[in-house]
Structures are given as structure tokens and as C-alpha cells.
Design a protein around this motif. Structure first.
Motif, mmCIF file in Angstrom:
data_model
loop_
_atom_site.group_PDB
_atom_site.id
_atom_site.type_symbol
_atom_site.label_atom_id
_atom_site.label_comp_id
_atom_site.label_asym_id
_atom_site.label_seq_id
_atom_site.Cartn_x
_atom_site.Cartn_y
_atom_site.Cartn_z
ATOM 1 N N ARG A 25 24.423 6.633 13.048
ATOM 2 C CA ARG A 25 24.263 7.752 13.975
ATOM 3 C C ARG A 25 24.992 7.458 15.287
ATOM 4 O O ARG A 25 25.653 8.331 15.856
ATOM 5 C CB ARG A 25 22.780 8.012 14.239
ATOM 6 N N LEU A 26 24.881 6.235 15.784
ATOM 7 C CA LEU A 26 25.554 5.871 17.030
ATOM 8 C C LEU A 26 27.075 5.892 16.872
ATOM 9 O O LEU A 26 27.794 6.173 17.839
ATOM 10 C CB LEU A 26 25.082 4.498 17.502
ATOM 11 N N GLU A 27 27.571 5.612 15.667
ATOM 12 C CA GLU A 27 29.012 5.737 15.419
ATOM 13 C C GLU A 27 29.461 7.186 15.618
ATOM 14 O O GLU A 27 30.538 7.448 16.171
ATOM 15 C CB GLU A 27 29.340 5.282 13.999
ATOM 16 N N ASP B 273 21.943 14.869 14.390
ATOM 17 C CA ASP B 273 21.148 13.980 15.235
ATOM 18 C C ASP B 273 22.002 13.327 16.314
ATOM 19 O O ASP B 273 21.540 13.115 17.448
ATOM 20 C CB ASP B 273 20.457 12.928 14.375
ATOM 21 N N ALA B 274 23.254 13.019 15.994
ATOM 22 C CA ALA B 274 24.161 12.453 17.000
ATOM 23 C C ALA B 274 24.463 13.463 18.096
ATOM 24 O O ALA B 274 24.612 13.099 19.272
ATOM 25 C CB ALA B 274 25.456 11.996 16.341
ATOM 26 N N TYR B 275 24.540 14.720 17.727
ATOM 27 C CA TYR B 275 24.765 15.785 18.715
ATOM 28 C C TYR B 275 23.674 15.754 19.780
ATOM 29 O O TYR B 275 23.949 15.896 20.983
ATOM 30 C CB TYR B 275 24.811 17.133 17.992
ATOM 31 N N TYR B 276 22.445 15.568 19.377
ATOM 32 C CA TYR B 276 21.357 15.518 20.344
ATOM 33 C C TYR B 276 21.446 14.272 21.228
ATOM 34 O O TYR B 276 21.124 14.312 22.412
ATOM 35 C CB TYR B 276 20.009 15.535 19.620
ATOM 36 N N MET B 277 21.896 13.163 20.646
ATOM 37 C CA MET B 277 21.945 11.907 21.395
ATOM 38 C C MET B 277 23.174 11.783 22.286
ATOM 39 O O MET B 277 23.172 11.024 23.262
ATOM 40 C CB MET B 277 21.920 10.719 20.429
ATOM 41 N N ALA B 278 24.230 12.516 21.963
ATOM 42 C CA ALA B 278 25.511 12.317 22.643
ATOM 43 C C ALA B 278 25.446 12.611 24.136
ATOM 44 O O ALA B 278 26.227 12.056 24.922
ATOM 45 C CB ALA B 278 26.583 13.194 21.996
ATOM 46 N N SER B 279 24.519 13.457 24.553
ATOM 47 C CA SER B 279 24.436 13.838 25.965
ATOM 48 C C SER B 279 23.501 12.945 26.773
ATOM 49 O O SER B 279 23.424 13.077 28.001
ATOM 50 C CB SER B 279 23.964 15.287 26.090
ATOM 51 N N LEU B 280 22.794 12.033 26.112
ATOM 52 C CA LEU B 280 21.774 11.241 26.809
ATOM 53 C C LEU B 280 22.418 10.083 27.572
ATOM 54 O O LEU B 280 23.022 9.190 26.971
ATOM 55 C CB LEU B 280 20.750 10.698 25.807
ATOM 56 N N PRO B 281 22.285 10.032 28.893
ATOM 57 C CA PRO B 281 22.946 8.994 29.696
ATOM 58 C C PRO B 281 22.526 7.573 29.340
ATOM 59 O O PRO B 281 23.319 6.632 29.494
ATOM 60 C CB PRO B 281 22.536 9.346 31.135
ATOM 61 N N LEU B 282 21.296 7.395 28.877
ATOM 62 C CA LEU B 282 20.813 6.039 28.602
ATOM 63 C C LEU B 282 21.212 5.537 27.208
ATOM 64 O O LEU B 282 20.932 4.387 26.879
ATOM 65 C CB LEU B 282 19.299 5.978 28.772
ATOM 66 N N VAL B 283 21.836 6.386 26.396
ATOM 67 C CA VAL B 283 22.392 5.924 25.119
ATOM 68 C C VAL B 283 23.770 5.349 25.425
ATOM 69 O O VAL B 283 24.701 6.076 25.773
ATOM 70 C CB VAL B 283 22.495 7.081 24.103
ATOM 71 N N GLU B 284 23.899 4.047 25.313
ATOM 72 C CA GLU B 284 25.109 3.375 25.755
ATOM 73 C C GLU B 284 26.135 3.265 24.625
ATOM 74 O O GLU B 284 25.844 2.742 23.552
ATOM 75 C CB GLU B 284 24.774 1.984 26.289
#
Length: 233
Positions: free
Chosen positions: A88-90, A124-135
Motif C-alpha cells: 500500500r505504501l508503494e 486505500d493508498a488514495y486515502y493515505m497519500a494526503s496524510l502528512p505523517l505518512v512518510e
């Protein structure tokens, strides 16, 4: 506007949304096609490496046909895409790297397991892509929406349609670039018997959607977010 199509295999973008991508490219929008795999299971007697090399070259040719600005490969293994946080992080990194306005990908329910897993990873990556704390290596990105494409089935019922009238020949030419895969699908038989006369079949499906929506030919999508318009037209 920037569009990012994330697809499981070479030829998926051409078959499901090739007309839409070409139309956006002609308008001057930036179009990127990111392939999860190189489709190395799509052959008979060659090695996976040889098939991957052939299919990657075909995908670059078809991307050029559609007017894509970039054709890339994400390094997943054909038939073996798995859902995991790492994967997902990829995809988060891929979305952030290209920073698109719109993401296009597979519908969540599909016969092919790679399509299903790709859909879930991208959503699921779409939701995470905007989160500043996801490095990740790139800055956060917040695309406006995700549009899903798929085969016309009882579960996939598109609600957004793009008129691709006039792009039928270009879409067919893009599919024809995948010469090795068209041959494989048309001769594979069994579960892939639906791919007999692949180009003609895709054109017929697009014509059916076109008839449903009052144009010669159309491609259909389901948006992740239903969005209001100011007027009906």
C-alpha cells in the motif's frame, strides 16, 4: 489536469480506458500509465523475463499511441500481487510522485485476482497519500477522485460515461500494440474464451455503452466519491 491510471497489467489501460486517456491527452492533460506488473504470466513457452521484456515494450508503444506522457512499471509480480501495508505504501509513493488530479484503476470486483488487489491497494493508498505523517520520499498528494473501470457485469454498473466517439480506431490501434497478449488471450481458451476477437469485442462493449448514453461509443466508470455539479448541463 493530470491523470494517473494504475493498472495491473500491460493492455489493461488500453482495453478499459484507452479512449478516455487519449481524449484527455489530446486536450493537453498530463497522462501517466503505471503498470503494477509487466504481465510476465501472459505467455506459453518463453521465460517470464522474456515475456516481461516483450510486454513492457508493447506497453510503451501503446502508451505512445494514446499520447501518454509517461509509461512506468512498479515492479510487482504478475499473478502474485498481495495486499499488505508495504505494498500500500508503494502505491502511496506512486500517487505522491505523480501528484495527479484524478486516479483511474480497476473496479473492486473482478475475476482476475490482480485486478481486485490493485483496486484495494489504490483505494486505500488514495486515502493515505494526503496524510502528512505518512512518510515517503515525496510530499503528500490529494487527488480529487478515483474512477474505477471494469468489465460490464452485474456488479459493475458505471454511472459516469466518457464519450470516446472518434477515438475508436486509436483505441483499437493501442490494443493492437499488445500483439503478444492479444494472440495469447485469443488462443488461451478456458476462462479467457471471452477474449476471442478481443479488439472487436471491446469495440462492441464501447458501442453498447454509447447507445445507452446517446453517443457512438463510450467508456464507463464508477467514481469513489459522488460529486455534485452546479447544473445538470
Amino acid at each position: 489536469m493530470e491523470l494517473l491510471a494504475i493498472v495491473a497489467h500491460p493492455d489493461d489501460a488500453d482495453i478499459f480506458c484507452g479512449g478516455t486517456l487519449a481524449k484527455h491527452a489530446d486536450r493537453g492533460d498530463t497522462v501517466t500509465i503505471a503498470h503494477m506488473t509487466k504481465g510476465e504470466y501472459g505467455g506459453f513457452d518463453e521465460t517470464e523475463a522474456a515475456i516481461a521484456e516483450t510486454r513492457a515494450a508493447e506497453a510503451r508503444g501503446s502508451g505512445e499511441e494514446l499520447g501518454a506522457d509517461d509509461v512506468t512499471f512498479l515492479g510487482f509480480e504478475d499473478g502474485r500481487i498481495e495486499y499488505s501495508l508495504e505494498n500500500r505504501l508503494e502505491i502511496v509513493e506512486t500517487i505522491r510522485k505523480h501528484d495527479p488530479d484524478l486516479v483511474l484503476t480497476h473496479y473492486r470486483e473482478d475475476m482476475h485476482p490482480d485486478h481486485r488487489v490493485t483496486s484495494r491497494l489504490v483505494t486505500d493508498a488514495y486515502y493515505m497519500a494526503s496524510l502528512p505523517l505518512v512518510e515517503t520520499d515525496h510530499e503528500p498528494s490529494d487527488p480529487d477522485n478515483v474512477y474505477f473501470f471494469g468489465k460490464p457485469t452485474s456488479s459493475f454498473d458505471p454511472t459516469v460515461f466518457v464519450d470516446i466517439s472518434g477515438y475508436e480506431d486509436r483505441k483499437a490501434a493501442a490494443i493492437d500494440h499488445h500483439e503478444s497478449q492479444v494472440e495469447f488471450l485469443e488462443n488461451h481458451g478456458g476462462i479467457d474464451a471471452e477474449f476471442d476477437n478481443l479488439v472487436e469485442g471491446v469495440a462492441a462493449e464501447d458501442a453498447t455503452l454509447g447507445k445507452r448514453t446517446g453517443v457512438d461509443s463510450a467508456e464507463g466508470f464508477v467514481p469513489l466519491h459522488e460529486q455534485a455539479d452546479e447544473y445538470l448541463g
